[in-house]
Design a protein around this motif. Structure first.
Motif, PDB file in Angstrom:
ATOM      1  N   ASN A   1       0.840  -1.210   0.000  1.00 23.19           N
ATOM      2  CA  ASN A   1       0.000   0.000   0.000  1.00 23.19           C
ATOM      3  C   ASN A   1       0.870   1.252   0.000  1.00 23.19           C
ATOM      4  O   ASN A   1       0.657   2.190  -0.774  1.00 23.19           O
ATOM      5  N   LEU A   2       1.837   1.269   0.927  1.00 21.72           N
ATOM      6  CA  LEU A   2       2.711   2.437   1.034  1.00 21.72           C
ATOM      7  C   LEU A   2       3.467   2.679  -0.265  1.00 21.72           C
ATOM      8  O   LEU A   2       3.646   3.824  -0.694  1.00 21.72           O
ATOM      9  N   ALA A   3       3.924   1.590  -0.894  1.00 22.82           N
ATOM     10  CA  ALA A   3       4.644   1.728  -2.168  1.00 22.82           C
ATOM     11  C   ALA A   3       3.742   2.366  -3.224  1.00 22.82           C
ATOM     12  O   ALA A   3       4.186   3.233  -3.989  1.00 22.82           O
ATOM     13  N   SER A   4       2.480   1.943  -3.261  1.00 22.91           N
ATOM     14  CA  SER A   4       1.536   2.522  -4.220  1.00 22.91           C
ATOM     15  C   SER A   4       1.269   3.984  -3.919  1.00 22.91           C
ATOM     16  O   SER A   4       1.318   4.846  -4.807  1.00 22.91           O
ATOM     17  N   TRP A   5       0.981   4.268  -2.653  1.00 25.32           N
ATOM     18  CA  TRP A   5       0.618   5.630  -2.272  1.00 25.32           C
ATOM     19  C   TRP A   5       1.767   6.611  -2.453  1.00 25.32           C
ATOM     20  O   TRP A   5       1.556   7.748  -2.861  1.00 25.32           O
ATOM     21  N   VAL A   6       2.991   6.180  -2.122  1.00 24.48           N
ATOM     22  CA  VAL A   6       4.114   7.116  -2.233  1.00 24.48           C
ATOM     23  C   VAL A   6       4.387   7.461  -3.695  1.00 24.48           C
ATOM     24  O   VAL A   6       4.781   8.586  -4.016  1.00 24.48           O
TER      25      VAL A   6
ATOM     26  N   ILE B   1       1.987   7.602  -6.003  1.00 17.95           N
ATOM     27  CA  ILE B   1       0.889   8.475  -6.411  1.00 17.95           C
ATOM     28  C   ILE B   1       1.074   9.893  -5.856  1.00 17.95           C
ATOM     29  O   ILE B   1       0.864  10.886  -6.559  1.00 17.95           O
ATOM     30  N   LEU B   2       1.471   9.974  -4.593  1.00 12.98           N
ATOM     31  CA  LEU B   2       1.552  11.270  -3.915  1.00 12.98           C
ATOM     32  C   LEU B   2       2.828  12.039  -4.232  1.00 12.98           C
ATOM     33  O   LEU B   2       2.846  13.267  -4.153  1.00 12.98           O
ATOM     34  N   TYR B   3       3.914  11.315  -4.554  1.00 14.07           N
ATOM     35  CA  TYR B   3       5.205  11.975  -4.785  1.00 14.07           C
ATOM     36  C   TYR B   3       5.813  11.514  -6.112  1.00 14.07           C
ATOM     37  O   TYR B   3       6.923  10.970  -6.148  1.00 14.07           O
ATOM     38  N   PRO B   4       5.102  11.713  -7.223  1.00 13.31           N
ATOM     39  CA  PRO B   4       5.625  11.238  -8.520  1.00 13.31           C
ATOM     40  C   PRO B   4       6.897  11.941  -8.949  1.00 13.31           C
ATOM     41  O   PRO B   4       7.641  11.429  -9.791  1.00 13.31           O
ATOM     42  N   ASN B   5       7.162  13.116  -8.383  1.00 12.52           N
ATOM     43  CA  ASN B   5       8.392  13.841  -8.722  1.00 12.52           C
ATOM     44  C   ASN B   5       9.608  13.244  -8.025  1.00 12.52           C
ATOM     45  O   ASN B   5      10.752  13.546  -8.387  1.00 12.52           O
ATOM     46  N   ILE B   6       9.376  12.372  -7.028  1.00 10.52           N
ATOM     47  CA  ILE B   6      10.467  11.752  -6.273  1.00 10.52           C
ATOM     48  C   ILE B   6      10.564  10.263  -6.565  1.00 10.52           C
ATOM     49  O   ILE B   6      11.661   9.723  -6.726  1.00 10.52           O
TER      50      ILE B   6
END
Length: 256
Positions: free
Chosen positions: A190-195, A197-202
């Motif tokens: 979940n965290l891998a997916s969310w991070v 989505i939320l931080y595509p620039n990183i």
């Protein structure tokens, strides 16, 4: 700060099977959660890199704008073997692979095995594993009082991850050319997916294995995976509804 429903999932999946047996964690000291998770075997054809030692990152307790700047020691592991080989070949675009810790103690075995080791060798990746706050040796607070458990929060875990990644990229002088790939399974999935989505620039990409990304208020299926549930230094059996009711007072969802 309202906790996400994932906090409920974190607590409910805790099992009596995860205590004892030689596992050392915050639970042994009565200040954290613990669960036994099978470690990966060393890869049979990739040389091992010796025993990865515990390393510590000065992490923020609260990443919000009104934080007082309090920090704590978050454990991580690293492996530089493949990355250093790439440098020796005058490569500059080696990626960073980050294994996300979840509801269990982080293990240095991931530096030697697991499904990410072959692509790590192929692409000369710099490897990290970051332990999740409140698990294993990564204990942000002295106890699990209601005032402290508000910091067991998936959004804060994501902020931990992003801050750590930025610091490591700076330490190694990495640029946008050095892509960051996150890995995780189940809740860390979940965290891998969310991070991503939320931080595509990183985060350039994520590998999310068996990730239950749909949040549920009545997550009763989680109780089927557990014999009990860990709360502070006490093991709560399903029948002990008086203790479970304490969770209801600060979680914005219903336990069934």
């Amino acid at each position: 700060m309202q906790p996400l429903l994932v906090v409920l999932a974190l607590i409910c999946v805790e099992s009596s099977r995860g205590f004892g047996g030689g596992m050392r964690s915050g639970m042994d000291m009565g200040i954290g959660f613990s669960r036994r998770i099978k470690d990966p075997e060393p890869h049979p054809s990739i040389p091992q890199d010796g025993a990865s030692s515990d390393e510590w990152y000065d992490q923020k307790l609260d990443h919000s704008s009104d934080s007082d700047g309090t920090t704590w020691k978050q454990r991580f592991f690293r492996r530089e073997t493949f990355y250093n080989y790439g440098k020796s070949q005058n490569m500059t675009n080696m990626p960073m692979f980050v294994m996300i810790g979840g509801e269990g103690e982080a293990s240095p075995s991931w530096m030697q095995g697991g499904y990410w080791i072959e692509p790590a060798q192929k692409y000369n990746a710099l490897l990290f594993m970051l332990e999740h706050r409140f698990y294993g040796k990564s204990q942000p607070t002295e106890d699990l009082s209601l005032d402290n458990i508000q910091y067991l929060h998936s959004q804060l875990a994501l902020a931990d991850l992003v801050r750590f990644i930025k610091s490591m990229k700076e330490e190694y002088g990495m640029t946008d050319e050095n892509k960051v790939i996150c890995f995780g399974g189940s809740y860390p999935g979940n965290l891998a997916s969310w991070v991503r989505i939320l931080y595509p620039n990183i985060i350039h990409a994520s590998v999310a294995s068996s990730a239950p990304v749909e949040a549920k208020v009545d997550f009763h299926e989680a109780l089927r995976l557990a014999d009990g549930l860990a709360f502070g230094n006490k093991l709560i059996r399903k029948a002990d509804w008086s203790r479970i009711s304490e969770l209801k007072s600060f979680l914005p969802c219903r336990l069934v």
